[in-house]
Design a protein around this motif. Structure first.
Motif, mmCIF file in Angstrom:
data_model
loop_
_atom_site.group_PDB
_atom_site.id
_atom_site.type_symbol
_atom_site.label_atom_id
_atom_site.label_comp_id
_atom_site.label_asym_id
_atom_site.label_seq_id
_atom_site.Cartn_x
_atom_site.Cartn_y
_atom_site.Cartn_z
ATOM 1 N N ARG A 1 0.851 -1.185 0.000
ATOM 2 C CA ARG A 1 0.000 0.000 0.000
ATOM 3 C C ARG A 1 0.884 1.231 0.000
ATOM 4 N N ILE A 2 0.615 2.114 -0.951
ATOM 5 C CA ILE A 2 1.278 3.402 -0.997
ATOM 6 C C ILE A 2 0.430 4.330 -0.132
ATOM 7 N N CYS A 3 1.065 5.064 0.768
ATOM 8 C CA CYS A 3 0.289 5.894 1.683
ATOM 9 C C CYS A 3 1.027 7.182 2.051
ATOM 10 N N ILE A 4 0.269 8.073 2.658
ATOM 11 C CA ILE A 4 0.776 9.342 3.156
ATOM 12 C C ILE A 4 0.465 9.390 4.646
ATOM 13 N N GLU A 5 1.450 9.772 5.433
ATOM 14 C CA GLU A 5 1.246 9.880 6.874
ATOM 15 C C GLU A 5 0.397 11.109 7.180
ATOM 16 N N LYS A 6 -0.695 10.905 7.946
ATOM 17 C CA LYS A 6 -1.544 12.032 8.349
ATOM 18 C C LYS A 6 -0.796 12.873 9.377
ATOM 19 N N LYS A 7 -0.974 14.171 9.309
ATOM 20 C CA LYS A 7 -0.323 15.081 10.272
ATOM 21 C C LYS A 7 -0.963 14.893 11.637
ATOM 22 N N LEU B 1 19.231 -0.050 2.494
ATOM 23 C CA LEU B 1 18.277 -0.719 1.609
ATOM 24 C C LEU B 1 17.773 -1.984 2.297
ATOM 25 N N SER B 2 16.508 -1.968 2.702
ATOM 26 C CA SER B 2 15.906 -3.115 3.383
ATOM 27 C C SER B 2 15.238 -4.058 2.394
ATOM 28 N N MET B 3 14.660 -3.485 1.333
ATOM 29 C CA MET B 3 13.890 -4.287 0.395
ATOM 30 C C MET B 3 13.836 -3.573 -0.953
ATOM 31 N N LYS B 4 13.864 -4.357 -2.013
ATOM 32 C CA LYS B 4 13.706 -3.813 -3.366
ATOM 33 C C LYS B 4 12.558 -4.587 -4.002
ATOM 34 N N VAL B 5 11.567 -3.848 -4.524
ATOM 35 C CA VAL B 5 10.405 -4.507 -5.124
ATOM 36 C C VAL B 5 10.148 -3.955 -6.519
ATOM 37 N N LYS B 6 9.535 -4.805 -7.344
ATOM 38 C CA LYS B 6 9.115 -4.418 -8.693
ATOM 39 C C LYS B 6 7.599 -4.428 -8.717
ATOM 40 N N THR B 7 7.012 -3.398 -9.307
ATOM 41 C CA THR B 7 5.562 -3.298 -9.366
ATOM 42 C C THR B 7 5.156 -2.586 -10.655
ATOM 43 N N PHE C 1 -4.433 6.206 2.544
ATOM 44 C CA PHE C 1 -3.984 5.278 1.519
ATOM 45 C C PHE C 1 -4.213 5.855 0.131
ATOM 46 N N VAL C 2 -3.184 5.771 -0.704
ATOM 47 C CA VAL C 2 -3.210 6.319 -2.048
ATOM 48 C C VAL C 2 -3.581 5.239 -3.056
ATOM 49 N N MET C 3 -2.894 4.096 -2.988
ATOM 50 C CA MET C 3 -3.190 2.987 -3.893
ATOM 51 C C MET C 3 -2.604 1.692 -3.361
ATOM 52 N N LYS C 4 -3.102 0.598 -3.918
ATOM 53 C CA LYS C 4 -2.665 -0.737 -3.554
ATOM 54 C C LYS C 4 -2.093 -1.377 -4.816
ATOM 55 N N LEU C 5 -0.919 -1.998 -4.704
ATOM 56 C CA LEU C 5 -0.256 -2.600 -5.862
ATOM 57 C C LEU C 5 0.304 -3.972 -5.507
ATOM 58 N N GLY C 6 0.234 -4.889 -6.458
ATOM 59 C CA GLY C 6 0.916 -6.164 -6.306
ATOM 60 C C GLY C 6 2.401 -5.935 -6.537
ATOM 61 N N PHE C 7 3.250 -6.738 -5.903
ATOM 62 C CA PHE C 7 4.686 -6.563 -6.085
ATOM 63 C C PHE C 7 5.410 -7.886 -6.177
ATOM 64 N N LYS C 8 6.609 -7.821 -6.709
ATOM 65 C CA LYS C 8 7.535 -8.954 -6.730
ATOM 66 C C LYS C 8 8.803 -8.481 -6.043
ATOM 67 N N GLU C 9 9.268 -9.229 -5.055
ATOM 68 C CA GLU C 9 10.496 -8.854 -4.366
ATOM 69 C C GLU C 9 11.696 -9.204 -5.241
ATOM 70 N N LYS D 1 5.411 8.823 -5.410
ATOM 71 C CA LYS D 1 6.514 9.766 -5.206
ATOM 72 C C LYS D 1 7.409 9.298 -4.058
ATOM 73 N N LYS D 2 8.627 9.815 -4.015
ATOM 74 C CA LYS D 2 9.561 9.466 -2.935
ATOM 75 C C LYS D 2 9.054 9.918 -1.571
ATOM 76 N N THR D 3 8.148 10.890 -1.555
ATOM 77 C CA THR D 3 7.615 11.386 -0.286
ATOM 78 C C THR D 3 6.558 10.447 0.298
ATOM 79 N N HIS D 4 6.069 9.508 -0.500
ATOM 80 C CA HIS D 4 5.086 8.540 -0.012
ATOM 81 C C HIS D 4 5.772 7.497 0.879
ATOM 82 N N MET D 5 4.962 6.794 1.636
ATOM 83 C CA MET D 5 5.431 5.685 2.457
ATOM 84 C C MET D 5 4.835 4.410 1.862
ATOM 85 N N VAL D 6 5.430 3.269 2.201
ATOM 86 C CA VAL D 6 4.956 1.980 1.707
ATOM 87 C C VAL D 6 4.684 1.088 2.910
ATOM 88 N N LEU D 7 3.525 0.447 2.904
ATOM 89 C CA LEU D 7 3.143 -0.463 3.980
ATOM 90 C C LEU D 7 3.026 -1.869 3.396
#
Length: 124
Positions: free
Chosen positions: A18-24, A69-75, A43-51, A82-88
């Motif tokens: 899930r791509i998301c933005i932290e609420k203030k 670098l903890s994880m690299k995913v392809k989607t 929550f902005v969007m939901k995407l399937g991924f491959k690690e 954007k880089k300012t988004h967070m990933v859950l």
């Protein structure tokens, strides 16, 4: 835009992110408060991924940015991310170090740094 491998779509079956933005949020005295629950995010969007495997050059790039670098995913390619988004992913929150776009294949690679565990609330 024409796809190189016309008719063959990549599979993203390692999970959903899930791509998301932290609420203030602020404490009683006005200091910012870290999001600890899924309800603390928009929550902005939901995407399937491959690690993907982390190559030495990926690790070196992250290190040059003073990141880990903890994880690299392809989607699937989504320019709204954007880089300012967070990933859950499965209750773990990641920040985006870098986004590498592959327009020909219509995919993007997200380079992620682990931030913290997030409590999953019902419905998210």
């Amino acid at each position: 835009m024409l796809r190189k491998n016309k008719g063959k779509f990549p599979t993203f079956n390692d999970g959903m992110l899930r791509i998301c933005i932290e609420k203030k949020q602020e404490t009683d005295f006005g200091a910012p408060r870290n999001a600890r629950k899924t309800e603390d995010f928009e929550f902005v969007m939901k995407l399937g991924f491959k690690e993907m495997s982390k190559r030495d050059e990926d690790l070196n790039f992250a290190e040059s940015e003073d990141r880990t670098l903890s994880m690299k995913v392809k989607t699937r390619l989504r320019y709204q991310v954007k880089k300012t988004h967070m990933v859950l992913i499965e209750g773990m929150l990641y920040s985006i170090i870098h986004i590498d776009y592959d327009k020909a294949e219509e995919v993007m690679y997200l380079y992620l740094e682990e931030v913290r565990k997030v409590e999953c609330t019902e419905g998210n």
